[in-house]
Design an enzyme around this catalytic site. Structure first.
Site, PDB file in Angstrom:
ATOM      1  N   THR A 202       0.948  -1.241  -0.071  1.00 37.58           N
ATOM      2  CA  THR A 202      -0.080   0.108   0.055  1.00 37.58           C
ATOM      3  C   THR A 202       0.768   1.248   0.056  1.00 37.58           C
ATOM      4  OG1 THR A 202      -1.671  -1.197   1.157  1.00 37.58           O
ATOM      5  CG2 THR A 202      -1.721   1.343   1.402  1.00 37.58           C
TER       6      THR A 202
ATOM      7  N   ARG B 277     -11.709 -10.041  -1.458  1.00 39.14           N
ATOM      8  CA  ARG B 277     -11.322  -9.529   0.112  1.00 39.14           C
ATOM      9  C   ARG B 277     -10.980  -8.216  -0.281  1.00 39.14           C
ATOM     10  NH1 ARG B 277      -6.861  -6.762   2.230  1.00 39.14           N
ATOM     11  NH2 ARG B 277      -6.857  -6.679   4.375  1.00 39.14           N
TER      12      ARG B 277
ATOM     13  N   GLY C  83      -9.456  -4.601   1.920  1.00 34.91           N
ATOM     14  CA  GLY C  83      -8.938  -4.321   3.161  1.00 34.91           C
ATOM     15  C   GLY C  83      -9.564  -2.765   3.502  1.00 34.91           C
ATOM     16  N   ASP C  84      -8.825  -2.071   4.097  1.00 39.82           N
ATOM     17  CA  ASP C  84      -9.212  -0.889   4.772  1.00 39.82           C
ATOM     18  C   ASP C  84      -9.043   0.229   3.311  1.00 39.82           C
ATOM     19  OD1 ASP C  84      -6.433  -1.255   5.073  1.00 39.82           O
ATOM     20  OD2 ASP C  84      -6.274   0.623   5.971  1.00 39.82           O
TER      21      ASP C  84
ATOM     22  N   THR D  93      -1.811   1.936   6.773  1.00 37.65           N
ATOM     23  CA  THR D  93      -1.336   0.828   6.192  1.00 37.65           C
ATOM     24  C   THR D  93      -1.397  -0.271   7.161  1.00 37.65           C
ATOM     25  OG1 THR D  93       0.606   0.091   4.773  1.00 37.65           O
ATOM     26  CG2 THR D  93       1.023   1.615   6.428  1.00 37.65           C
ATOM     27  N   GLY D  94      -0.878  -1.484   6.785  1.00 38.30           N
ATOM     28  CA  GLY D  94      -1.027  -2.781   7.593  1.00 38.30           C
ATOM     29  C   GLY D  94      -2.412  -3.482   7.318  1.00 38.30           C
TER      30      GLY D  94
ATOM     31  N   GLY E  58      -5.486  -4.513   7.092  1.00 31.74           N
ATOM     32  CA  GLY E  58      -6.731  -3.724   6.829  1.00 31.74           C
ATOM     33  C   GLY E  58      -8.117  -3.863   7.863  1.00 31.74           C
TER      34      GLY E  58
HETATM   35  N1  ASP Z   1      -3.927  -2.154   4.190  1.00 33.53           N
HETATM   36  C1  ASP Z   1      -3.852  -3.053   3.152  1.00 33.53           C
HETATM   37  C2  ASP Z   1      -4.892  -4.035   3.235  1.00 33.53           C
HETATM   38  O1  ASP Z   1      -5.245  -4.520   4.064  1.00 33.53           O
HETATM   39  C3  ASP Z   1      -2.515  -3.755   2.924  1.00 33.53           C
HETATM   40  C4  ASP Z   1      -1.444  -2.960   3.570  1.00 33.53           C
HETATM   41  O2  ASP Z   1      -1.385  -1.656   3.856  1.00 33.53           O
HETATM   42  O3  ASP Z   1      -0.213  -3.380   3.126  1.00 33.53           O
HETATM   43  O4  ASP Z   1      -5.486  -4.549   2.010  1.00 33.53           O
END
Ligand code: ASP
Length: 344
Positions: free
Chosen positions: A204, A232, A234-235, A255-256, A258
C-alpha cells in the site's frame, strides 16, 4: 505497557474556532510547514517527489496526492499497482480512494487490469454521484472513461512469488511484519521494504498533503494482502478507514492489516483525535493503542501504521511494531524517511 495520556476533550460546539488552539506541539513534533506531503513506506520517497512538483508550484493538494501515488502504481518493481502480488486465484485486484478539501471523495475496489486505480477513484469522485464503484462495474466505468485495459499477465516478481506460494497454498491472511522475525531477515539498503527472499512486505501507499493555500487532500492505493481470498477488501479503498480528510482539522491514512483498521474506522479516528487537540503523532498513537487494546495478545501478530498531518502542517506517524517508516517532503532538498515510533 500502553502509555495513556489524558487528552483534552473539547466540546463539538464552535470547533473551527477552538480546534486550532487545541493543537499541541508538546509531543516534540517538528514545527508545522506548508506545503508538505507525507506518505507511507520508503516508496513514498519517489511518490513524494512527484507530489512535491505539484505543491511547490502552488498546485492543489488533490492533484499532488494523485500524481504522487501514480508513481508507485506505475512501478513494476513494487508492491502497489498491476505489478503487485495477486490474490490466491492468481489475479491482481486493486483498491484505491481519494479525498479532497471539500470532503469530496471517490473510491474503487476489486478493480482488475487498470493501471491507475487512484485516477479512476478521482473520476468516480468527479464524474458520478457516487463514492464507491467495485469489481466489473468499476472496470467498465474506467474503460468508458478511456483507461486502457491492461494485460492479466503477472509481473515477473509477482509470478515468482505466486508460484512459490502455490507450493504450499497455505492461507495465512496476515500482513507481514517488518523486523518481527516472522519472515524478515534483513532489509536491503536499495529496496528497504523488500524482504530477503525478494517478496515485498506490504502492498500500500497512503499519502496526505497540505498545499500552499492551506488545503488538505489524501490518497491511498493498494493491491491489498498478497494471496488474499478472491474478493477480499481491506481498509485502503474505504473512506474513514484507509484515508480521511477534514479540511478544518487534518488528514490521515493507514497501512497494514486492513481488517483491524476497518474495525476502528482508523483514519477517521485519527482525524477526530486531532480535532480533540492531539498532535498528529499523539492521534496516530492513540489509534494504534485502540487496536492493541482490542487485539490483546494477538496484536503481536499484526502490523498497522498510521500517518497524519494537521492544518498547520505538523505531521506524525505511529505503528504497532518496529519497522514501519514514512516519507516526509517539505522542500526540493528535504524528502526524508522517518521511522515510525512503535508500541510493542
Ligand atoms: N492495508 C492494506 C490492506 O489491508 C494492506 C497494506 O497496507 O499493506 O489491504
Amino acid at each position: 505497557m500502553l502509555q495513556r495520556r489524558k487528552f483534552l476533550e473539547l466540546s463539538s460546539i464552535g470547533l473551527s474556532a477552538i480546534t486550532f488552539s487545541g493543537f499541541t506541539s508538546k509531543s516534540g513534533n517538528p514545527a508545522g510547514k506548508k506545503p508538505i506531503v507525507i506518505s507511507t513506506w520508503a516508496e513514498g520517497l519517489n511518490a513524494n517527489k512527484a507530489a512535491w512538483a505539484v505543491l511547490k508550484n502552488g498546485g492543489r493538494a488533490i492533484d499532488a496526492v494523485e500524481q504522487g501515488v501514480m508513481v508507485t502504481e506505475n512501478s513494476q518493481n513494487c508492491c502497489v499497482g498491476l505489478g503487485a502480488n495477486p490474490d490466491r486465484d492468481g489475479y491482481v485486484t486493486l483498491d484505491a480512494c481519494i479525498m479532497d478539501e471539500f470532503s469530496n471523495c471517490g473510491s474503487v475496489a476489486f478493480l482488475e487490469r487498470i493501471k491507475h486505480p487512484i485516477s479512476v477513484a478521482r473520476r468516480v469522485m468527479e464524474k458520478t454521484p457516487h463514492v464507491m464503484l467495485v469489481g466489473s462495474g468499476a472496470q467498465q466505468f474506467a474503460v468508458a472513461e478511456g483507461f486502457p485495459l491492461e494485460s492479466e499477465k503477472l509481473s515477473p516478481d509477482a509470478e515468482r512469488s505466486y508460484k512459490k506460494w502455490l507450493e504450499k497454498s497455505e492461507y495465512k491472511p496476515v500482513i507481514n511484519i517488518e523486523n518481527s522475525g516472522n519472515n524478515l531477515k534483513s532489509q536491503s539498503a536499495f529496496a528497504p521494504n523488500k524482504l530477503e527472499n525478494g517478496d515485498w512486505n506490504h502492498d500500500t501507499i497512503g499519502m496526505v498533503a497540505l498545499d500552499a493555500n492551506g488545503n488538505l487532500s489524501g490518497s491511498c492505493t493498494t493491491s491489498g494482502m498478497g494471496f488474499k481470498m478472491r474478493g477480499r477488501l481491506g481498509d485502503s479503498p474505504i473512506i474513514g478507514a484507509g484515508l480521511f480528510v477534514d479540511n478544518e482539522i487534518g488528514a490521515a491514512t493507514a497501512t497494514g492489516q486492513g481488517e483491524d483498521v476497518i474495525r476502528i474506522c482508523g483514519s477517521h479516528l485519527v482525524v477526530e483525535l486531532m480535532r480533540m487537540g492531539n498532535s498528529p503523532e499523539q492521534a496516530c498513537k492513540k489509534a494504534v493503542e485502540r487496536i492493541i487494546k482490542i487485539k490483546g495478545d494477538k496484536a503481536r501478530d499484526i502490523q498497522v501504521g498510521f500517518i497524519a498531518i494537521n492544518k498547520r502542517g505538523e505531521y506524525g506517524g505511529y505503528c504497532i511494531q518496529k519497522g514501519f517508516n514514512f516519507a516526509v517532503c517539505t522542500a526540493d532538498d528535504s524528502n526524508i524517511l522517518v521511522d515510525g515510533k512503535h508500541i510493542l
